[in-house]
Design an enzyme around this catalytic site. Sequence first.
Site, PDB file in Angstrom:
ATOM      1  N   LEU A 102     -20.513 -62.292  38.909  1.00  0.00           N
ATOM      2  CA  LEU A 102     -20.214 -63.380  38.115  1.00  0.00           C
ATOM      3  C   LEU A 102     -21.260 -63.135  36.818  1.00  0.00           C
ATOM      4  O   LEU A 102     -22.435 -62.874  37.306  1.00  0.00           O
ATOM      5  CB  LEU A 102     -20.832 -64.721  38.369  1.00  0.00           C
ATOM      6  CG  LEU A 102     -20.293 -66.165  37.640  1.00  0.00           C
ATOM      7  CD1 LEU A 102     -18.805 -65.695  37.317  1.00  0.00           C
ATOM      8  CD2 LEU A 102     -20.566 -67.390  37.215  1.00  0.00           C
ATOM      9  N   LYS A 127     -15.129 -66.898  36.975  1.00  0.00           N
ATOM     10  CA  LYS A 127     -15.586 -68.256  37.802  1.00  0.00           C
ATOM     11  C   LYS A 127     -14.708 -70.018  38.545  1.00  0.00           C
ATOM     12  O   LYS A 127     -14.619 -70.888  37.795  1.00  0.00           O
ATOM     13  CB  LYS A 127     -17.001 -68.928  37.090  1.00  0.00           C
ATOM     14  CG  LYS A 127     -17.882 -70.076  37.455  1.00  0.00           C
ATOM     15  CD  LYS A 127     -18.953 -69.888  36.500  1.00  0.00           C
ATOM     16  CE  LYS A 127     -19.771 -71.069  37.024  1.00  0.00           C
ATOM     17  NZ  LYS A 127     -21.031 -70.754  38.374  1.00  0.00           N
ATOM     18  N   GLU A 154     -25.056 -60.925  44.260  1.00  0.00           N
ATOM     19  CA  GLU A 154     -25.355 -61.511  43.789  1.00  0.00           C
ATOM     20  C   GLU A 154     -26.153 -62.459  44.740  1.00  0.00           C
ATOM     21  O   GLU A 154     -26.339 -62.877  46.088  1.00  0.00           O
ATOM     22  CB  GLU A 154     -24.773 -61.839  42.623  1.00  0.00           C
ATOM     23  CG  GLU A 154     -23.564 -62.529  42.981  1.00  0.00           C
ATOM     24  CD  GLU A 154     -22.511 -63.674  42.194  1.00  0.00           C
ATOM     25  OE1 GLU A 154     -22.870 -63.579  40.758  1.00  0.00           O
ATOM     26  OE2 GLU A 154     -21.012 -62.698  42.318  1.00  0.00           O
ATOM     27  N   TYR A 185     -14.573 -73.724  37.123  1.00  0.00           N
ATOM     28  CA  TYR A 185     -15.126 -74.424  36.419  1.00  0.00           C
ATOM     29  C   TYR A 185     -17.375 -73.841  36.173  1.00  0.00           C
ATOM     30  O   TYR A 185     -16.606 -72.272  35.209  1.00  0.00           O
ATOM     31  CB  TYR A 185     -15.499 -75.031  38.133  1.00  0.00           C
ATOM     32  CG  TYR A 185     -16.889 -74.072  38.566  1.00  0.00           C
ATOM     33  CD1 TYR A 185     -16.741 -73.295  39.836  1.00  0.00           C
ATOM     34  CD2 TYR A 185     -18.549 -74.616  39.141  1.00  0.00           C
ATOM     35  CE1 TYR A 185     -17.281 -72.872  40.525  1.00  0.00           C
ATOM     36  CE2 TYR A 185     -19.025 -74.022  39.394  1.00  0.00           C
ATOM     37  CZ  TYR A 185     -19.398 -72.872  39.824  1.00  0.00           C
ATOM     38  OH  TYR A 185     -19.608 -72.149  40.809  1.00  0.00           O
ATOM     39  N   ARG A 229       3.238 -80.103  46.878  1.00  0.00           N
ATOM     40  CA  ARG A 229       2.741 -78.696  47.802  1.00  0.00           C
ATOM     41  C   ARG A 229       2.998 -77.382  47.482  1.00  0.00           C
ATOM     42  O   ARG A 229       4.321 -77.526  48.083  1.00  0.00           O
ATOM     43  CB  ARG A 229       1.345 -79.193  48.875  1.00  0.00           C
ATOM     44  CG  ARG A 229       0.459 -77.840  48.846  1.00  0.00           C
ATOM     45  CD  ARG A 229      -0.188 -77.924  50.836  1.00  0.00           C
ATOM     46  NE  ARG A 229      -0.186 -76.860  51.284  1.00  0.00           N
ATOM     47  CZ  ARG A 229      -0.451 -75.659  52.009  1.00  0.00           C
ATOM     48  NH1 ARG A 229       0.806 -75.826  52.247  1.00  0.00           N
ATOM     49  NH2 ARG A 229      -1.269 -74.761  51.772  1.00  0.00           N
TER      50      ARG A 229
HETATM   51  N1  PDD Z   1     -23.259 -71.273  39.945  1.00  0.00           N
HETATM   52  N2  PDD Z   1     -23.743 -66.160  40.659  1.00  0.00           N
HETATM   53  C1  PDD Z   1     -22.518 -67.339  41.152  1.00  0.00           C
HETATM   54  C2  PDD Z   1     -22.145 -66.807  42.211  1.00  0.00           C
HETATM   55  C3  PDD Z   1     -23.257 -68.830  40.498  1.00  0.00           C
HETATM   56  O1  PDD Z   1     -22.304 -69.528  40.871  1.00  0.00           O
HETATM   57  C4  PDD Z   1     -23.851 -68.777  39.356  1.00  0.00           C
HETATM   58  C5  PDD Z   1     -24.251 -69.783  38.238  1.00  0.00           C
HETATM   59  C6  PDD Z   1     -24.534 -67.303  38.388  1.00  0.00           C
HETATM   60  C7  PDD Z   1     -25.202 -67.625  37.171  1.00  0.00           C
HETATM   61  O2  PDD Z   1     -24.645 -67.993  36.335  1.00  0.00           O
HETATM   62  P1  PDD Z   1     -25.387 -68.662  34.921  1.00  0.00           P
HETATM   63  O3  PDD Z   1     -26.088 -67.537  34.660  1.00  0.00           O
HETATM   64  O4  PDD Z   1     -24.283 -68.219  34.216  1.00  0.00           O
HETATM   65  O5  PDD Z   1     -25.381 -70.174  35.896  1.00  0.00           O
HETATM   66  C8  PDD Z   1     -24.245 -66.031  39.100  1.00  0.00           C
HETATM   67  C9  PDD Z   1     -23.352 -72.470  38.608  1.00  0.00           C
HETATM   68  C10 PDD Z   1     -25.034 -72.908  38.285  1.00  0.00           C
HETATM   69  C11 PDD Z   1     -23.039 -73.086  40.424  1.00  0.00           C
HETATM   70  O6  PDD Z   1     -22.257 -73.553  41.009  1.00  0.00           O
HETATM   71  O7  PDD Z   1     -24.422 -74.159  40.679  1.00  0.00           O
END
Ligand code: PDD
Length: 288
Positions: A205, A147, A180, A33, A100
Amino acid sequence: MSRIAYVNGRFLPHNSSAIHIEDRAMQFGDGVYEVIAVVGGKLIDVELHYDRLARSLRELNMEMQIPRVALHLTVQEVVRRNRIGEGICYLQITRGSAPRNHAFPSDPRHSVVVTARRSQPASGRVGRLGVYVITTADLRWQRRDIKSVSLLPNVLAKQNAAETGAFEAWLVDKNGAVTEGSHSNAWIVNRDGTVITHQEDVDILSGVTRRRILEIARTDGMEVVEREFTVGEAKDAQEAFLTSTSSFVVPVTRIDDTVIADGCPGSVTKRLRCLYLEAIKQPSFVSV
Ligand code: PDD
C-alpha cells in the site's frame, strides 16, 4: 460523551448505527477504506487520502458516487460532532447491499460510513521508545496497492504479532523480502545511513505517511532508496522503523529475536519522527 457515526446520509449514535446484512463488504469484503489522522482538531493530509480513496475505487470499477466536497464536509462533521482533538477518522465505501451474487449488482448504491475516535499517536510511548516486530509470511492477494477492506491476511498477521507481544508483523514474500507491515509501511536504515523502503508497486500500500517521510528525508539531504530489502538485511540494519497514519513514525528496536543495533531508537528515525511531527503542523499538511 456518546459517539456519533455517519451512515448513508445520516448521523447516528455509534452504538445503534448499522449497515445492511447483505452489504457486499460483509459478504465479499467488497469495499475500500481510509484512515485519516486528526491532530489539534484538523485532518492531516486529507487530500492525499481522498486521492488514494478515489484511486482504490477506480481500480475496483467503483466510481465515486459522493462528490469530494460533500464527503469532506461529512468527514469534518463527524470529527466535529465527536469532538476529536487528537485521533483518527475512519472512512469506508462499499459496493452497497444487494442479493448475494459474486458479480457486481447492476445498479449499485454505495454504502458510506464515517466514524472517528480519540487516540494519541503523536505523543505515544511507542513512538519514543520503539517497538518489537515479528516477521511472518505475506499471504495477501496481488493488489495490495488497493486499500481494500478485505484484510483477513493482515488480521491474521497482526494477531500473530499480538500473541507474542509484538507491536506489528512485517510481511515477508516468497523471496524473503519484507513488503510492509500488516497495517504500516516498513523501513530500514543500513550501515551506510541509507534509508530504504519497498518501492511503490502492487506489492504494498502506498502509504500517505510513507510518501511524506520520503519527501522529508530527501529534503533533509538523507540518502533514500526505494527497493526491496530482505529480513536478513533488516536484522543487520543500523535502524528500523515503521510508518502509518495511526502511529506516524515508530522506531523498531527488535525484529523476531534480533535486537537492532544497540536496541535503542536510532538517530535517523528519531530525526524523521521529529521532522514529521513538526511538518504536520504546517498548512500544507492540514485541511481547512
Ligand atoms: N493502515 N500498509 C498497510 C497494509 C496499511 O494498512 C497502512 C495503513 C499503511 C500505511 O499507510 P498510511 O501511511 O497511509 O496510513 C501501509 C491504516 C492506518 C489502518 O488500516 O489502520
